[in-house]
Design a protein around this motif. Structure first.
Motif, mmCIF file in Angstrom:
data_model
loop_
_atom_site.group_PDB
_atom_site.id
_atom_site.type_symbol
_atom_site.label_atom_id
_atom_site.label_comp_id
_atom_site.label_asym_id
_atom_site.label_seq_id
_atom_site.Cartn_x
_atom_site.Cartn_y
_atom_site.Cartn_z
ATOM 1 N N UNK A 78 0.835 -1.205 0.000
ATOM 2 C CA UNK A 78 0.000 0.000 0.000
ATOM 3 C C UNK A 78 0.867 1.252 0.000
ATOM 4 N N UNK A 79 1.942 1.225 0.786
ATOM 5 C CA UNK A 79 2.820 2.395 0.829
ATOM 6 C C UNK A 79 3.484 2.598 -0.530
ATOM 7 N N UNK A 80 4.034 1.508 -1.093
ATOM 8 C CA UNK A 80 4.750 1.613 -2.367
ATOM 9 C C UNK A 80 3.827 2.094 -3.480
ATOM 10 N N UNK A 81 2.679 1.406 -3.625
ATOM 11 C CA UNK A 81 1.769 1.788 -4.707
ATOM 12 C C UNK A 81 1.148 3.158 -4.454
ATOM 13 N N UNK A 82 0.924 3.474 -3.166
ATOM 14 C CA UNK A 82 0.361 4.783 -2.826
ATOM 15 C C UNK A 82 1.266 5.913 -3.277
ATOM 16 N N UNK A 83 2.581 5.718 -3.128
ATOM 17 C CA UNK A 83 3.525 6.740 -3.590
ATOM 18 C C UNK A 83 3.700 6.693 -5.106
ATOM 19 N N UNK A 84 3.616 5.479 -5.661
ATOM 20 C CA UNK A 84 3.920 5.322 -7.081
ATOM 21 C C UNK A 84 2.797 5.873 -7.976
ATOM 22 N N UNK A 105 -3.587 -5.229 -9.016
ATOM 23 C CA UNK A 105 -4.229 -3.936 -9.182
ATOM 24 C C UNK A 105 -3.186 -2.828 -9.324
ATOM 25 N N UNK A 106 -2.225 -2.794 -8.411
ATOM 26 C CA UNK A 106 -1.234 -1.713 -8.398
ATOM 27 C C UNK A 106 -0.367 -1.726 -9.648
ATOM 28 N N UNK A 107 0.078 -2.935 -10.021
ATOM 29 C CA UNK A 107 0.930 -3.012 -11.199
ATOM 30 C C UNK A 107 0.144 -2.682 -12.454
ATOM 31 N N UNK A 142 -5.274 -13.202 -0.353
ATOM 32 C CA UNK A 142 -5.924 -12.830 -1.613
ATOM 33 C C UNK A 142 -5.843 -11.327 -1.819
ATOM 34 N N UNK A 143 -5.957 -10.566 -0.738
ATOM 35 C CA UNK A 143 -5.834 -9.114 -0.860
ATOM 36 C C UNK A 143 -4.420 -8.732 -1.299
ATOM 37 N N UNK A 144 -3.419 -9.465 -0.811
ATOM 38 C CA UNK A 144 -2.034 -9.195 -1.235
ATOM 39 C C UNK A 144 -1.897 -9.409 -2.737
ATOM 40 N N UNK A 145 -2.351 -10.587 -3.198
ATOM 41 C CA UNK A 145 -2.218 -10.910 -4.627
ATOM 42 C C UNK A 145 -3.004 -9.901 -5.474
#
Lengths: 250, 427
Positions: free
Chosen positions: B60-66, B387-389, B379-382
């Motif tokens: 969440x932190x990584x994708x939130x910044x990205x 989603x983020x990628x 499942x939320x991780x996967x």
């Protein structure tokens, strides 16, 4: 041996195909006494025990429980009479905790759901009755226990439901010196509680330390049934190897 | 343990029955002892969902910044509906994973049952509840078939379900036929994974969940007290409930904001959320508090011990596959609801993500260890990775490669944890 035996076998037989493993064996175990069952490999000890456990019913002969003839055709029949077996390879589930293991297959329930509190209390009482004091938490996984502790749990599992006959298959085979002493003391206490204990062992030192009676199987026949106090280690070795015989002293 | 004289419960127990004081039940100590015991368990390899929760926070932190849209209400709601089929499939697989088995055909099972469902509900077809019953029946039958070969015949589940994986793809092709795809017609099923609850219903759901959790916890305590067993400190239970309450309020509030881009507001908790939570609670009850659930764990831990304890091992293993396949049908329902159609490739790829979800969340591939909530978190991780990628515009190949890497990483953690906890291989 003033009291009648709690469980008695009369002339039981068992064959696998052409091989007669038990050729008319008499055997008895008394409440409050430890009966050692000894014999060389292939003498029929395991077959005798499996018959008592209801896992592998005998072909012929009579089984008397408290003087009454009974049938042991299924593990359920054995459980009904309070016959419990503690297997050599410790039939415990590593991933479950002590209480869960002790009650596996006979959980206390209400409305279909577990009475965890009640099981905890009963498990503690069972361990307490065996004077077990080395268990830190009843809720720790069995995987975190030592070999002796596991054996303790396995034996406590057998007594938690008021067993009348407890069969121990090589209870000290995998243990060190200190743990062996602990488990043998446990076996003694079990008998002192009025349980008829049947102990299979290869270790005559254990037998002479804890057993009251010894029964020797030799190639499918009972060659000796005698009080430990009335025999010597040399004699028992003789019965096991077949170099010495005696008529059954029932 | 007995040295902890500061603990009134332990002291009381010691006074009541002095000889009992050396036998810890593992419940009577104070908060600090419970925390220490927890740390000890984690270090001993019982990490549960901790790595997955940590991973989720990092993602969440990584994708939130990205990407600045990642943490938007819209994307979060999107993430939940994307994740729903995977969550359900992961939970389905828990039943067989607990036994140390696997079901590689769970994905195509939902493919076949959903293709049947969508075709049966075409105009002039069956009413959708009837068709849904048929679809569930198909799942039941497939699970029964697999279970028969695994539990009765004794074929490794890997082989049976690999065969089913291939065979059912053929069946799926036959059902879909030349049309290539069928549109999903029934409105309620369409709404299942595309619509939201009214805002008030979202709050009501939260209150219901919290009340249920608190009620069960208090009932447990009452039952334990009645049996004369010590209870763990009340403060631990309250802290857990408070944590869930805070997270729940934040989530429902977040999803109750308008996330539409046009004049019509879009707000509310997606309908799948209460459906998934409801199923998770019922199934967790089954696993934690009934004989069936306990026996699944026991068989996964030591099958021979379970057999000697008088458990009908064959029946339990058989029904686990039936449960897995039937729940997989529900995963398929979420899938077609979201996609809006049934095609011949349905469920082929998702099954490994489902296994990954469960394993990433902390369900052991070796059996006997894991909980349903682990599958949800995994499942939320996967789904977050996908989603983020996707948001970042990374190619599908990269997403696949990363998802595969995460599965292997999670399996490694599983194997190491198992070694550390001293478990031995049980076949």
């Amino acid at each position: 041996m003033a009291h009648p035996p709690i469980i008695e076998l009369r002339a039981v037989t068992k064959s696998f195909g052409p091989v007669d493993v038990l050729k008319g064996v008499d055997f008895a175990a008394h409440a409050g006494r430890v009966t050692a069952l000894v014999g060389d490999n292939g003498a029929g000890k395991s077959t005798l025990i499996k018959g008592l456990a209801g896992v592998q019913p005998y072909d012929g002969g009579d089984v008397l429980f408290g003087g009454e003839p009974v049938r042991l055709d299924h593990p359920r029949d054995a459980a009904k009479h309070g016959i419990e077996v503690v297997y050599q390879d410790l039939a415990l589930c590593d991933n479950l905790d002590i209480v869960q293991n002790m009650f596996l297959g006979r959980e206390e329930r209400r409305l279909g759901t577990f009475e965890e509190g009640q099981m905890e209390v009963e498990a503690a009482a069972a361990l307490q009755s065996l004077s077990v004091k080395t268990v830190k938490s009843l809720r720790q996984k069995v995987s975190s226990l030592s070999g002796g502790q596991r054996q303790t749990v396995a034996i406590a599992r057998a007594v938690v439901k008021q067993a009348s006959v407890v069969i121990l298959d090589e209870p000290t085979a995998a243990l060190g010196v200190a743990q062996t002493a602990q488990v043998l003391a446990l076996v003694r206490r079990l008998a002192d509680h009025g349980v008829a204990v049947i102990m299979i062992s290869h270790n005559l030192q254990d037998v002479f330390e804890v057993a009251d009676d010894v029964s020797v199987l030799y190639l499918g026949t009972m060659t000796a049934r005698i009080e430990v106090a009335n025999t010597t280690r040399e004699d028992v070795v003789g019965y096991i190897t077949g170099t010495k015989t005696m008529e059954a002293v029932a | 343990m007995s040295a902890n004289v500061d603990n009134p419960v332990a002291r009381e127990a010691a006074q009541a029955r002095p000889e009992d004081s050396l036998l810890g039940k593992g419940m009577e100590d104070g908060v600090r002892d419970h925390f220490r015991a927890y740390v000890r368990r984690v270090r001993g390899g019982e990490m549960g969902a901790l790595p997955a929760i940590g991973g989720l926070v990092v993602l969440f932190i990584v994708f939130g910044f990205a990407h600045d849209l990642f943490l938007s209400q819209r994307n979060m709601a999107n993430l939940l509906t994307q994740a729903a089929p995977l969550v359900m499939l992961g939970m389905a697989l828990v039943f067989v994973l607990l036994l140390g088995e696997i079901d590689l055909s769970a994905g195509v099972t939902f493919g076949v049952s959903m293709a049947s469902f969508v075709r049966l509900t075409q105009p002039d077809g069956l009413a959708w509840p009837v068709a849904l019953a048929v679809a569930l029946g198909i799942g039941l039958a497939i699970g029964g078939f697999i279970g028969f070969f695994v539990a009765r015949v004794g074929i490794p589940s890997f082989v049976v379900t690999l065969g089913m994986f291939l065979g059912l793809q053929g069946v799926l092709l036959v059902i879909i036929g030349d049309a290539g795809a069928y549109r999903l017609i029934p409105a309620p099923i369409k709404a299942l994974n595309t619509s939201n609850l009214p805002v008030w219903a979202g709050w009501l759901m939260l209150i219901g969940v919290l009340a249920l959790l608190a009620g069960v916890a208090l009932w447990d305590r009452a039952r334990r007290s009645a049996a004369g067993a010590p209870n763990p400190p009340l403060s631990i239970m309250l802290a857990k409930l408070a944590g869930i309450t805070v997270v729940g309020i934040a989530a429902v509030w977040f999803l109750s904001q308008d996330r539409g881009s046009g004049a019509i507001p879009i707000r509310g908790v997606p309908i799948v959320v209460p459906v998934v939570l409801g199923f998770a609670m019922v199934a967790t009850f089954l696993l934690d508090r009934t004989r069936y659930g306990r026996y699944l764990y026991a068989i996964g831990g030591n099958r021979e011990a379970a057999r000697r304890a008088g458990i009908n091992v064959t029946a339990v293993r058989w029904t686990a596959f039936v449960l897995c396949s039937t729940v997989a049908v529900l995963a398929g329902l979420f899938y077609v609801s979201r996609v809006g159609s049934a095609d011949a490739g349905m469920g082929r790829e998702i099954v490994l993500s489902g296994v990954a979800a469960a394993v990433v969340g902390g369900v052991s591939l070796f059996g006997g260890r894991g909980r349903l909530v682990h599958a949800i978190i995994g499942a939320l991780v996967i789904a977050t990775i996908q989603n983020g990628m996707g948001l970042l515009g990374l190619p599908a190949g990269t997403v696949l490669a990363v998802s595969g890497g995460v599965l292997i990483l999670a399996a490694t953690v599983d194997a190491l944890a198992r070694r550390r906890s001293g478990g031995v291989a049980v076949t």
